[in-house]
Design an enzyme around this catalytic site. Structure first.
Site, PDB file in Angstrom:
ATOM      1  N   HIS A 473       0.819  -1.210   0.000  1.00 45.75           N
ATOM      2  CA  HIS A 473       0.000   0.000   0.000  1.00 45.75           C
ATOM      3  C   HIS A 473       0.861   1.272   0.000  1.00 45.75           C
ATOM      4  CE1 HIS A 473      -3.183  -2.592   2.320  1.00 45.75           C
ATOM      5  NE2 HIS A 473      -3.148  -2.890   1.030  1.00 45.75           N
ATOM      6  N   PRO A 474       1.891   1.392  -0.840  1.00 42.61           N
ATOM      7  CA  PRO A 474       2.719   2.599  -0.813  1.00 42.61           C
ATOM      8  C   PRO A 474       1.955   3.814  -1.342  1.00 42.61           C
ATOM      9  CG  PRO A 474       3.311   1.246  -2.699  1.00 42.61           C
ATOM     10  CD  PRO A 474       2.343   0.436  -1.874  1.00 42.61           C
TER      11      PRO A 474
END
Length: 537
Positions: A473-474
């Site tokens: 989930h960057p």
């Protein structure tokens, strides 16, 4: 040299939405450039096929982060989608919008129109939910499946144990509160993955004003003075240039959008000059402010059957494969993360700060250098995973050279704050509380990871540093904000200091949200497209 009104770089969760929305009127020509290939692959369309695509370089960038002291020196593996639909074509399909407070914080950071009440109608217009939850929309392009009736019996036992540990049942994590445990809502329909490509891009591709080039690796955005004029890309071994009559829109995500900005001369001036890249617009924030959720699994050997006994042997694979091919049902038709939830490590916290994942199977990721494949263990087993919702550690993503084919330097800087270490320590202790409940304790033969000898705070911290990793989930590497010294794009997603160039993807998040990011990335695509269309009116 071909010309289009809009050039969209990247066909992922946001880019697919942007392409559909900008082409809907038929008045504007749209070119979508995707470095990967077609999403019409069996293991992309089959929901549980992400176990195969996880290490498949034909659809996956398969990045490797830098060695990270916060992760015990490990170089974490970062899968990212390189295919139509981007990471929405290879992810675990969990549909979580994020908490109300997350988006209100976006608005309070100086981004009008980005609060929860502003964005809720956009989310609901995207959604087509088939379950009883009233919070989700109906009739939109993204089908969201209620999987409460698809639980494996062991997953139901984990859910029951979590309630015994003090967490309330929550049938809808997109409702009034995230807190509690229950079934996840998934982006699937009729046993097939509902990627952004399937929901948005494929319908748009039927229009005469939409062109999609796959296998197109964009090298740079072209400029005349400080106005974006088009892009240069490599396709079939040849360099091509296309021009944009209106705008160039970057939708490459939190890795590729800052990479392309820097390759195009937008970024920290000293860094670009050292790499021999002419500076178009100096902005030291490009590639900075990286945030990501970090996760870990506690894994157990069980005395009752799990999905291991179905998904490991050849005959089990054959049976579930036949069921899937004939009926589009069974374990291959849903995510491995069938349920989970959100909890607070400290009751005094105002809202949950940790997310849970229930998996009725167990497997060990291959280490670097080992054969890249995920295989269920040969014994009955299961895992309870968790990830932090709002970590305070901040990293960066930057190019290494002026070569667009060279992977950027990903430096997560994981567990670099005392806050993140302390809350993860409390969280893993809570996992053992769940495992110690009457329901689960009678099903557990032994704790395999980290194992019963890992007991002291020091040992637990050492373990989660060594075994934790990204949960993919960057965000925030092209952060949105009104101040060009603290952000990359303004609240209308225009890149500060230049004209006709926007970034519309999860890299613009002002801060990370609580939960999975795919739903919010599609929302950003819809919101961003509406901002573009407003300016054309």
């Amino acid at each position: 040299m071909r010309a289009f009104d809009f050039i969209i770089v990247g066909s992922g969760s946001a880019g697919s939405v942007v392409a559909e929305r900008l082409s809907a009127s038929g008045r504007h020509s749209v070119l979508v450039l995707e470095a990967g290939g077609s999403d019409r692959r069996f293991f992309v369309q089959m929901p549980l096929g992400y176990g195969k695509t996880f290490y498949d370089k034909s659809v996956n960038w398969m990045y490797r982060a830098e060695s990270d002291p916060g992760l015990g020196g490990n170089a974490d593996y970062w899968p990212r989608g390189k295919v139509l639909g981007g990471s929405s074509s290879i992810n675990a399909m969990v549909y979580v919008r994020g908490a109300r407070e997350d988006f209100d914080e976006w608005r309070e950071r100086g981004n009008p129109g980005w609060g929860h009440d502003d964005l809720l109608p956009i989310f609901r217009a995207l959604e087509d939910h088939d379950g009883p939850a009233k919070s989700l929309g109906h009739g939109g392009p993204v089908h969201v499946t209620d999987c409460s009736g698809l639980f494996h019996p062991l997953a139901n036992q984990i859910l029951k144990a979590a309630q015994e540990a003090g967490l309330p049942y929550n049938a809808d994590f997109n409702g009034a509160t995230q807190e509690g445990t229950g079934p996840f809502q998934l982006t699937t329909k009729n046993g097939r993955r509902m990627s952004a490509a399937r929901a948005f891009l494929r319908p748009a591709m039927k229009r005469a004003n939409v062109t999609v080039f796959t296998g197109a690796m964009v090298q740079r955005v072209t400029f005349k003075d400080k106005r974006a004029t088009g892009v240069e890309f490599i396709r079939n071994g040849q360099t091509e240039t296309v021009t944009a009559g209106r705008e160039v829109i970057l939708c490459g995500g939190s890795v590729n959008s800052p990479q392309l900005l820097e390759l195009s001369g937008i970024g920290d001036a000293t860094r670009l000059q050292q790499l021999g890249i002419p500076v178009v617009q100096a902005n030291s924030q490009v590639g900075e402010n990286l945030q990501d959720h970090l996760g870990i699994n506690y894994t157990y050997r069980a005395n009752v059957a799990s999905l291991n006994q179905v998904l490991r042997p050849w005959w089990g694979k054959m049976l579930v494969g036949i069921e899937y091919l004939l009926l589009r049902t069974g374990p291959l038709s849903i995510s491995m993360n069938q349920g989970g939830g959100f909890f607070r490590t400290d009751p005094s916290r105002s809202r949950p700060n940790m997310q849970l994942y229930f998996q009725a199977f167990s497997t060990v990721r291959p280490k670097e250098g080992e054969r890249p494949i995920l295989t269920p263990d040969p014994w009955p087993g299961f895992s309870i995973g968790l990830s932090n919702c709002r970590p305070t550690s901040v990293g960066s993503i930057h190019i290494r050279s002026d070569n667009p084919l060279e992977a950027p330097r990903i430096a997560p800087n994981a567990f670099s704050t005392e806050h993140d270490v302390a809350e993860m320590l409390d969280a893993v202790k809570f996992l053992r509380k769940i495992a110690g409940t009457p329901t689960l304790s009678k099903l557990i033969v032994e704790e395999l990871l980290p194992g019963p000898d890992c007991r002291s705070d020091e040992d637990l911290i050492t373990d989660f540093r060594k075994r934790s990793g990204t949960v993919y989930h960057p965000v925030s590497t092209c952060r949105m904000g009104p101040d060009p010294t603290q952000s990359v794009v303004d609240p209308r997603l225009r890149v500060h200091g230049v004209e006709r160039l926007r970034v519309i993807d999860c890299s613009i998040f002002p801060n990370i949200i609580s939960g999975n990011t795919n739903a919010a990335a599609m929302m950003v695509g819809a919101k961003g497209a509406s901002l573009v269309l407003e300016e054309l009116a």
